[in-house]
Design a protein around this motif. Sequence first.
Motif, mmCIF file in Angstrom:
data_model
loop_
_atom_site.group_PDB
_atom_site.id
_atom_site.type_symbol
_atom_site.label_atom_id
_atom_site.label_comp_id
_atom_site.label_asym_id
_atom_site.label_seq_id
_atom_site.Cartn_x
_atom_site.Cartn_y
_atom_site.Cartn_z
ATOM 1 N N PRO A 31 0.843 -1.198 0.000
ATOM 2 C CA PRO A 31 0.000 0.000 0.000
ATOM 3 C C PRO A 31 0.877 1.246 0.000
ATOM 4 C CG PRO A 31 -0.146 -1.161 2.105
ATOM 5 C CD PRO A 31 0.723 -1.973 1.235
ATOM 6 N N LEU A 32 0.301 2.307 -0.487
ATOM 7 C CA LEU A 32 1.040 3.557 -0.540
ATOM 8 C C LEU A 32 1.264 4.084 0.872
ATOM 9 C CD1 LEU A 32 2.031 5.702 -2.668
ATOM 10 C CD2 LEU A 32 -0.011 6.964 -1.999
ATOM 11 N N VAL A 33 2.464 4.543 1.115
ATOM 12 C CA VAL A 33 2.780 5.124 2.414
ATOM 13 C C VAL A 33 2.976 6.625 2.232
ATOM 14 C CG1 VAL A 33 4.517 5.244 4.208
ATOM 15 C CG2 VAL A 33 3.820 3.033 3.296
ATOM 16 N N GLY A 88 13.865 6.035 -7.405
ATOM 17 C CA GLY A 88 13.325 5.139 -6.391
ATOM 18 C C GLY A 88 12.519 5.825 -5.304
ATOM 19 N N ILE A 89 12.276 7.119 -5.471
ATOM 20 C CA ILE A 89 11.601 7.869 -4.423
ATOM 21 C C ILE A 89 10.085 7.673 -4.482
ATOM 22 C CG2 ILE A 89 11.237 10.063 -5.633
ATOM 23 C CD1 ILE A 89 12.670 9.773 -2.111
ATOM 24 N N GLY A 90 9.591 7.251 -5.659
ATOM 25 C CA GLY A 90 8.165 6.952 -5.747
ATOM 26 C C GLY A 90 7.381 7.820 -6.711
ATOM 27 N N LYS A 91 8.049 8.365 -7.721
ATOM 28 C CA LYS A 91 7.341 9.192 -8.696
ATOM 29 C C LYS A 91 6.380 8.343 -9.507
ATOM 30 C CE LYS A 91 11.306 10.353 -10.515
ATOM 31 N NZ LYS A 91 12.262 9.737 -9.583
ATOM 32 N N SER A 92 6.915 7.251 -10.068
ATOM 33 C CA SER A 92 6.073 6.402 -10.908
ATOM 34 C C SER A 92 4.949 5.797 -10.084
ATOM 35 C CB SER A 92 6.897 5.291 -11.538
ATOM 36 O OG SER A 92 7.986 5.840 -12.230
ATOM 37 N N ARG A 93 5.278 5.495 -8.852
ATOM 38 C CA ARG A 93 4.273 4.892 -7.985
ATOM 39 C C ARG A 93 3.084 5.832 -7.782
ATOM 40 N NH1 ARG A 93 3.520 1.050 -3.787
ATOM 41 N NH2 ARG A 93 1.277 1.230 -3.488
ATOM 42 N N ASP A 152 9.704 10.016 -16.870
ATOM 43 C CA ASP A 152 11.162 10.073 -16.929
ATOM 44 C C ASP A 152 11.687 11.083 -17.946
ATOM 45 O OD1 ASP A 152 11.312 8.131 -14.946
ATOM 46 O OD2 ASP A 152 11.235 6.496 -16.389
ATOM 47 N N ARG A 162 13.812 12.941 -12.628
ATOM 48 C CA ARG A 162 14.838 13.025 -11.604
ATOM 49 C C ARG A 162 15.348 14.462 -11.640
ATOM 50 N NH1 ARG A 162 17.999 7.380 -12.992
ATOM 51 N NH2 ARG A 162 16.216 6.011 -12.617
ATOM 52 N N LEU A 218 6.364 1.249 5.725
ATOM 53 C CA LEU A 218 6.535 0.625 4.415
ATOM 54 C C LEU A 218 7.174 -0.756 4.562
ATOM 55 C CD1 LEU A 218 6.432 0.599 1.378
ATOM 56 C CD2 LEU A 218 8.459 2.029 1.293
ATOM 57 N N PRO A 275 12.039 4.778 -0.729
ATOM 58 C CA PRO A 275 11.145 3.618 -0.692
ATOM 59 C C PRO A 275 11.698 2.387 -1.393
ATOM 60 C CG PRO A 275 9.922 5.586 -1.280
ATOM 61 C CD PRO A 275 11.352 5.990 -1.189
ATOM 62 N N GLU A 301 12.173 -1.297 0.378
ATOM 63 C CA GLU A 301 11.669 -2.586 -0.126
ATOM 64 C C GLU A 301 12.792 -3.602 -0.269
ATOM 65 O OE1 GLU A 301 7.852 -1.287 -2.894
ATOM 66 O OE2 GLU A 301 9.744 -1.773 -3.857
ATOM 67 N N HIS A 318 13.392 -2.052 -11.580
ATOM 68 C CA HIS A 318 13.635 -0.626 -11.512
ATOM 69 C C HIS A 318 14.925 -0.347 -12.262
ATOM 70 C CE1 HIS A 318 14.363 3.343 -9.725
ATOM 71 N NE2 HIS A 318 13.071 3.353 -9.515
HETATM 72 N N1 LIG Z 1 5.054 6.089 -0.934
HETATM 73 C C1 LIG Z 1 5.291 4.809 -1.228
HETATM 74 N N2 LIG Z 1 4.654 3.823 -0.608
HETATM 75 C C2 LIG Z 1 4.886 2.537 -0.915
HETATM 76 N N3 LIG Z 1 5.765 2.137 -1.843
HETATM 77 C C3 LIG Z 1 6.441 3.062 -2.510
HETATM 78 C C4 LIG Z 1 6.229 4.452 -2.254
HETATM 79 N N4 LIG Z 1 7.032 5.149 -3.054
HETATM 80 C C5 LIG Z 1 7.699 4.254 -3.798
HETATM 81 N N5 LIG Z 1 7.355 3.007 -3.486
HETATM 82 C C6 LIG Z 1 7.908 1.791 -4.115
HETATM 83 O O1 LIG Z 1 9.295 2.018 -4.327
HETATM 84 C C7 LIG Z 1 9.717 1.503 -5.587
HETATM 85 C C8 LIG Z 1 10.336 2.616 -6.399
HETATM 86 O O2 LIG Z 1 9.395 3.609 -6.696
HETATM 87 P P1 LIG Z 1 9.226 4.242 -8.145
HETATM 88 O O3 LIG Z 1 9.482 3.250 -9.189
HETATM 89 O O4 LIG Z 1 7.927 4.940 -8.181
HETATM 90 O O5 LIG Z 1 10.421 5.290 -8.152
HETATM 91 P P2 LIG Z 1 10.679 6.505 -9.154
HETATM 92 O O6 LIG Z 1 10.733 7.742 -8.361
HETATM 93 O O7 LIG Z 1 9.735 6.476 -10.268
HETATM 94 O O8 LIG Z 1 12.172 6.202 -9.634
HETATM 95 P P3 LIG Z 1 12.864 6.478 -11.073
HETATM 96 O O9 LIG Z 1 13.375 7.884 -11.082
HETATM 97 O O10 LIG Z 1 14.020 5.539 -11.100
HETATM 98 O O11 LIG Z 1 11.864 6.194 -12.127
HETATM 99 C C9 LIG Z 1 8.492 0.918 -6.226
HETATM 100 O O12 LIG Z 1 8.505 -0.468 -6.037
HETATM 101 C C10 LIG Z 1 7.341 1.560 -5.504
HETATM 102 O O13 LIG Z 1 6.204 0.741 -5.477
#
Ligand SMILES: Nc1ncnc2c1ncn2[C@@H]1O[C@H](COP(=O)(O)OP(=O)(O)OP(=O)(O)O)[C@@H](O)[C@H]1O
Length: 1013
Positions: free
Chosen positions: A227-229, A260-265, A389, A420, A449, A475, A479, A582
């Motif tokens: 779940p989203l945190v 990896g900070i969670g933008k795509s998420r 991206d 980024r 998380l 994040p 994981e 990723h």
């Molecule tokens: N707020 C959150 N809660 C739960 N899981 C998260 C959260 N943010 C990110 N994640 C998890 O962390 C992992 C990396 O996140 P994500 O792919 O969104 O990064 P990103 O910012 O898009 O990185 P990039 O710049 O490399 O594309 C994913 O598996 C995602 O599900």
Amino acid sequence: MSTSTSHPSDRIGALMALGAAEPSETPSQHRQLTVMFADLVGSTALLEEHGPEAFSDLLRIYHNLCTEATRTQDGTVANYLGDGVISYFGYPRGTEDDPLRAVQAAWAILQNLERLNRKLAGARLEARIGIATGRVIIHQKPGDHYGENVVGACLNKAARLQVLASANTAIVCAATRKLAGKAFDFEDLGPQNLKGFEQRETVFRLPPRQRQGPGGFARLRGERRTPLVGRDRELALLRQMTARAAGGSGGAAVLVGEPGIGKSRLIDVLRHDEAQESVRYLSLQCSPAHQFSSLHPVKDYLDWVSGVNADDPRDVRRDKLRRLFQSAWQTDEEQTAVLMDVVASSGPEQEANADIGMLLKRRMAFQILSKKVFSTAVPGHPLLLVFEDVHWIDPTSAQFLENLVRNAANHACTVLSTTRPEGPFAGRLNALGEIVPLDRLSDEQSVELARATGLAAGMDDETLNVIVEKSDGVPLFVEEYASMLAENLGAREKAEGPEERRDVPLTLGGLVQNKLDRLNPHAQKVARIGATVGRVFDLQLVRSLSALGRTTFDKALATLEAADIAHRGAGSGSQPAASFKHALVQDAVYGSLSTAERRRLHGRVADAMLSDKGGRRINAEVLAEHLLAAARNRESAEWRLTAAMAAAGEGSAAEALAHITRGLAATELLPAGGERDDLELRLRAIEGPTLMVTRGPGSPAFGTAQARALELLRGRDKPDNLIPVIYNTALHDWACGRLAEADRVTDEIFAILEAEPSDAAYLSAHTMRGLVAWHRGDNPAALEHLSATVGRYSPTLHREFYMRFLKEFGVFGQFYLGLTHTVMGNATAGAEHAKAALELAKLVRRPHAYGFALLANFVTAMLRDDVRTASRYSEESIEFASQQGFPEFLAMSMICQGWAKVKRGAIDTGIHQMEEGAGLWAMTGFENWQAYFAGLLSDAYVAVGRLADAGALLDRHDERVARFGEAQFEPLLARSRAMLLSAAGDAEGAAASMRTARDRALRNKAALWASGR
Ligand SMILES: Nc1ncnc2c1ncn2[C@@H]1O[C@H](COP(=O)(O)OP(=O)(O)OP(=O)(O)O)[C@@H](O)[C@H]1O
Ligand SMILES: [Mg+2]
């Protein structure tokens, strides 16, 4: 608690069932497909009741509604069968959630029909929908776009299920039900007889409502779903934005944060937001391997919707795209042609084409594409347009994106980018809309998380602390650490061995390395080869490089999936592919390779690309990078050259220059010698013209490119490009105000002309000599040489010279000849030559030449004080030059417009515009003409009493003119000086200046400035 709706292994199983690893050498493919058949209920009754005209309207509405629902879910409308609509999900490209998307589409159709019926007075439209999933054979033929050649029992099954459905319901087969996950509470209708099928089959009815609650959608790409945190604030902001878009006022935002900070998420959450189910979603993905492939994300998307496969030959791809534009988008002939030129150019083999008309075409294509994008965004059904991206975006797409951002406000559309902190938008992120930074998670959130991954069960606080500390709030790292520590824990419990927990790697690289080390050698091998290929890797390619048997390979892949390193999914076209969880995971795997291994693997990837029997289109940029990494520098430079030519051919100057820079860098790594020089020369031959067109002939970069090319050419015997390079070297000298040097270089062309007469030498030598003579104030010489050019030039014979010289000698000759006549006192002849320039420009159809022709008309008009004509042509020129991106033309048009305003009494605004124009001109590095602008500006200053400004300006330009020898404007400057002095009350000084003006004018034979005014 995990909200994942199906177990990962289920999904893997489903994927295996897709026959993802089926050989694609054969022309037909076996594949899983979901078919939806949506029939209109009671059409005969509708026809009778409403009459043919109203009925055909209703039918159109119904078809549109079904089509939209299909497309929204990335389906393809395969056919309109009578009143019914047949849609495919998983064609041309299959993904894991095709069945789910088909159900979503059906659901949308039923809901929208309800909504529509409330509005339709009198008529009632109802559908009966059947959905079936099964294996099909696709005999794909070139040009097959709508899946005419799909064969499989599920087609009939969908039709049978449709018959079973009552009005405004949908019935799905057991396979669909199973694969669609738990997003819907299906109603079990028990085993049913289906006509034509021997066995009874349990079928399910789609409920009138979608299941409520979180996690309505199965996660794609097989990632573990937690779940989203946190991120409440960001999410609220984005939701607000999409809600506003739904009301018709769109907007744009950019999510910024480290990898990896969670933008795509966050995007993913938004996409699957059940509160916003009416939102249409479109995502364009930028790629690190295509940072200089112009319009890559757009082309990639268009390929996908039009069913282009990676192994389609170039002309098949073109056919499919053309069909998309013509049939689905209904573009007219001209629009189709423009789109084809811009997004479907024939690629590397296309000739480099310096025609600047491409720039105009590109703008037109942008317009058509944005219109198309926005046309699907209607209030109530807003569009969420995502650019993922953009730190990897190519320059042309960047322009396109900015365009969309600027226009989003007027449409029901949200344009969302992720980036980024680095990349082309760094430092100017607000060009992408509202900036939404994503920060690291707090310690509490990291713990949350870690727990949410479901892996933390049994972990003590200390272990959790290790996770929090090491992952530092990112994040992705949370994981990964959680998963690694969970494995350690498991291993310890089993083996009761020594404490392993303390050896926690410090970096993601270490983590992944650790994970990889635990896998069997085959899985490691596949991961490493995959990482060399890219974030997304073609399975067939990787398998052949791994030399593993099919079963072993599939097992290795399953191991990688289970370890959450990479997952299978759709690649481009129908090629089965997998992608790393990723980008950072890919980097980490790649980082585990030694330099020698990398080199070897890249070399093998390159060889595989080069020898591909499948006839796949080669992306020159990707190949060049592999070759470079394999230390095959010569080949790499060659492919950069190819990429540069293709980019130049599309008018993508920025991309072309980027390829050239990289190609030159690769060339420098070669041993000195003829081969290296040869390659460099070929790269320079594209660099020079590209720079000249986009940055103007005065730009230092252009000068450097020309000088280097000339140096290389001088060393060889009869090179064919010699004259154009000498000519453009002279042009650069001229533009930089080095008139004597320009003349000296021109002597070289005259020498060639004498030794070996040719029209190319004749036209270029006389044009350059005339041009330089004019600025030196030698009007008789200018008259002689420019007349020679104009006399010799023939559009039929010499139009193509443009491609080599980037100068339309006919138009340019008329232009300067017009100036010469005007200055020599023959204004009528001057105007006639300007007109002739325009006629000729229309005939030869070269935008750059047309720009010159407009200049010819307004500059001659300015010289003869014809405000009306000058104003008219400069207005057109401003528009044209800004469209085309010709900075120096734009500058001159602005000066003329300002001058006309001053003449008409709007002195302050006029001055302002002239100053702006003069500033822009100077910025292009163009030294010539500035004295002329200064004279005009000084007169305007004097008119409003800014005598000191006028004085300073004239002093500066007297000095410049003396330094550069641009004597043509001496009389003009002296006249302006006289005006200034007389305004200052110095009658004597004014008279002296007038005498100087006359003397200089007589010397120059410039009758225009010889008389008293
Ligand atoms: N707020 C959150 N809660 C739960 N899981 C998260 C959260 N943010 C990110 N994640 C998890 O962390 C992992 C990396 O996140 P994500 O792919 O969104 O990064 P990103 O910012 O898009 O990185 P990039 O710049 O490399 O594309 C994913 O598996 C995602 O599900
Ligand atoms: Mg991302």
